[in-house]
Each structure stands twice: as structure tokens, then as C-alpha cells.
Design an enzyme around this catalytic site. Structure first.
Site, PDB file in Angstrom:
ATOM      1  N   PRO A  12      65.169  21.094  71.906  1.00 53.58           N
ATOM      2  CA  PRO A  12      65.839  20.078  71.097  1.00 53.58           C
ATOM      3  C   PRO A  12      64.912  19.284  70.185  1.00 53.58           C
ATOM      4  CG  PRO A  12      66.626  19.998  73.345  1.00 53.58           C
ATOM      5  CD  PRO A  12      65.499  20.992  73.323  1.00 53.58           C
ATOM      6  N   ASN A  13      65.416  19.047  68.994  1.00 54.07           N
ATOM      7  CA  ASN A  13      64.779  18.207  67.968  1.00 54.07           C
ATOM      8  C   ASN A  13      63.595  18.858  67.259  1.00 54.07           C
ATOM      9  OD1 ASN A  13      66.475  15.787  68.277  1.00 54.07           O
ATOM     10  ND2 ASN A  13      65.558  15.697  70.320  1.00 54.07           N
ATOM     11  N   ARG A  20      59.771  14.517  61.686  1.00 55.29           N
ATOM     12  CA  ARG A  20      60.006  13.825  62.942  1.00 55.29           C
ATOM     13  C   ARG A  20      58.686  13.307  63.512  1.00 55.29           C
ATOM     14  NH1 ARG A  20      60.766  16.686  68.725  1.00 55.29           N
ATOM     15  NH2 ARG A  20      61.120  14.788  69.922  1.00 55.29           N
ATOM     16  N   TYR A  25      53.696  14.758  66.148  1.00 53.17           N
ATOM     17  CA  TYR A  25      53.988  16.179  66.004  1.00 53.17           C
ATOM     18  C   TYR A  25      53.406  16.813  64.744  1.00 53.17           C
ATOM     19  CZ  TYR A  25      57.245  14.707  69.621  1.00 53.17           C
ATOM     20  OH  TYR A  25      57.781  14.173  70.767  1.00 53.17           O
ATOM     21  N   ASN A  76      58.115  25.982  73.924  1.00 54.10           N
ATOM     22  CA  ASN A  76      58.068  24.533  73.778  1.00 54.10           C
ATOM     23  C   ASN A  76      59.491  24.044  74.028  1.00 54.10           C
ATOM     24  OD1 ASN A  76      57.846  21.859  73.255  1.00 54.10           O
ATOM     25  ND2 ASN A  76      56.882  22.080  71.233  1.00 54.10           N
ATOM     26  N   ALA A  79      62.195  18.080  74.978  1.00 56.94           N
ATOM     27  CA  ALA A  79      62.656  17.143  76.014  1.00 56.94           C
ATOM     28  C   ALA A  79      63.146  17.867  77.271  1.00 56.94           C
ATOM     29  CB  ALA A  79      63.761  16.258  75.448  1.00 56.94           C
ATOM     30  N   GLU A 100      53.589  27.470  78.470  1.00 49.56           N
ATOM     31  CA  GLU A 100      54.236  26.233  78.015  1.00 49.56           C
ATOM     32  C   GLU A 100      53.331  25.580  76.983  1.00 49.56           C
ATOM     33  OE1 GLU A 100      55.134  23.558  81.265  1.00 49.56           O
ATOM     34  OE2 GLU A 100      55.134  21.812  79.934  1.00 49.56           O
ATOM     35  N   HIS A 102      52.939  22.342  73.939  1.00 50.88           N
ATOM     36  CA  HIS A 102      53.411  21.094  73.336  1.00 50.88           C
ATOM     37  C   HIS A 102      52.523  20.751  72.160  1.00 50.88           C
ATOM     38  CE1 HIS A 102      56.111  20.404  76.680  1.00 50.88           C
ATOM     39  NE2 HIS A 102      55.113  20.755  77.485  1.00 50.88           N
ATOM     40  N   ARG A 109      51.012  10.090  76.637  1.00 51.07           N
ATOM     41  CA  ARG A 109      52.215   9.407  76.161  1.00 51.07           C
ATOM     42  C   ARG A 109      52.965   8.765  77.345  1.00 51.07           C
ATOM     43  NH1 ARG A 109      55.396  13.251  72.281  1.00 51.07           N
ATOM     44  NH2 ARG A 109      56.427  11.251  71.848  1.00 51.07           N
TER      45      ARG A 109
END
Ligand code: DQA
Length: 157
Positions: A12-13, A20, A25, A76, A79, A100, A102, A109
Site C-alpha cells: 500500500p501507498n 510521498r 522514501y 516491500n 504498511a 524483505e 524497505h 523510525r
């Protein structure tokens, strides 16, 4: 050496990459990141298929529908990394290794980003290198698959 088939999954996103939260990012769009991966894929020894969705169910469906087409996943989950038992179960059920990735360093964070429901199943995790996380992840995945293939060949001798 046969090309490794990798399914590149974005959650998502991530369709909004480029505009964004660039401080987390970066400024590259998802299409640009996918183009970088494609440019690297041949030399890395991989063929790629891509998918992005904002919908958890669609992502689970895509994993199920494409499992037989891939040797491994580059993920990735955005969320969903921190929330989705459904995606965890889909990846486990596929019986395909995954890395995985990111863009941001999730450990620098908010605390809720420090927990992943995927990491313990992953071959490894790469976080914090913006778009390069995907490129490093691709290299690592192909190396892992190659090493696994060689081990299998040795065992068969
Ligand atoms: C992300 C990190 C996640 O915590 C976040 O929800 C994302 C992107 C990353 O690539 O840094 O959407 O996976």
C-alpha cells in the site's frame, strides 16, 4: 545458468512514490524503481514480474496466482509488513524464498515500524537504502537461489 524468476511485490501507498514523504522514501517513482530493477535483472540473472496494490486481499490473491511462475519474491510490503498475518501466511504458503526490502530505515523510525510479521520468514532484510534496497535485494536473492541450486547439485552427485 538458468534465469531466476522473481516476483516483485509492492504494498500500500507505494504507488505514490516520488511525491510521498520524500525525506523517507526519496524522489523516485515506483515505475523508475521498476525500470532500475529491469535494467539490472539480466546481468543479475533474473527475470521479473511486478505487482503493486493498496489492497491486502489483492496482494494475497497475486501471491497465490503467481507462485508457480516464480522462484522467489522480492517484497516491500509497506504498511502490511507490520500488520498482515494474511500476507505472512500467503508467502509461507507459497514455499518460495523472499527478501524483505524497505526504502527507509524502519528501525530509525516509529516503534511500530520496528516489528515485521515477515522478517523471520525472509532470507534477509534490507532497509534504508532508498531505491538501492531493491537492487541489493535482487542481487542477494539471486545469489541465495544460486547457492541453493549449487548445494542441490552437490547433493545429487
Ligand atoms: C516502507 C516502510 C513502512 O513502514 C511503510 O509503511 C511504507 C514503506 C519502506 O519502504 O520504507 O509504506 O516499507
Amino acid at each position: 545458468m538458468s534465469l531466476k524468476r522473481i516476483g516483485v511485490l509492492n504494498g500500500p501507498n507505494l504507488n505514490l512514490l516520488g511525491r510521498r514523504e520524500p525525506r523517507h522514501y526519496g524522489t523516485q517513482t515506483l515505475a523508475e524503481i521498476e525500470a532500475l530493477l529491469l535494467a539490472r535483472a539480466g546481468a543479475a540473472g533474473a527475470t521479473l514480474i511486478f505487482f503493486q496494490s493498496n489492497d491486502e486481499g489483492e496482494i494475497v490473491d497475486w501471491v497465490q496466482a503467481n507462485t508457480d511462475r516464480v522462484d522467489a519474491w522480492l517484497v516491500n510490503a509497506a504498511a502490511l509488513t507490520h500488520t498482515s498475518v494474511a500476507l505472512r501466511d500467503a508467502l509461507a504458503g507459497s514455499a518460495r524464498p523472499f527478501v524483505e526490502v524497505h526504502l527507509s530505515n524502519v528501525f530509525a523510525r516509529e516503534p511500530f515500524r520496528h516489528t515485521s510479521l515477515l522478517s523471520d520468514l525472509a532470507v534477509g532484510v534490507i532497509a534504508g537504502f532508498r531505491s538501492s534496497s531493491y537492487l541489493f535485494g535482487l542481487e542477494a536473492l539471486v545469489e541465495h537461489l544460486g547457492a541453493r541450486g549449487e548445494a542441490g547439485a552437490d547433493e545429487a552427485e
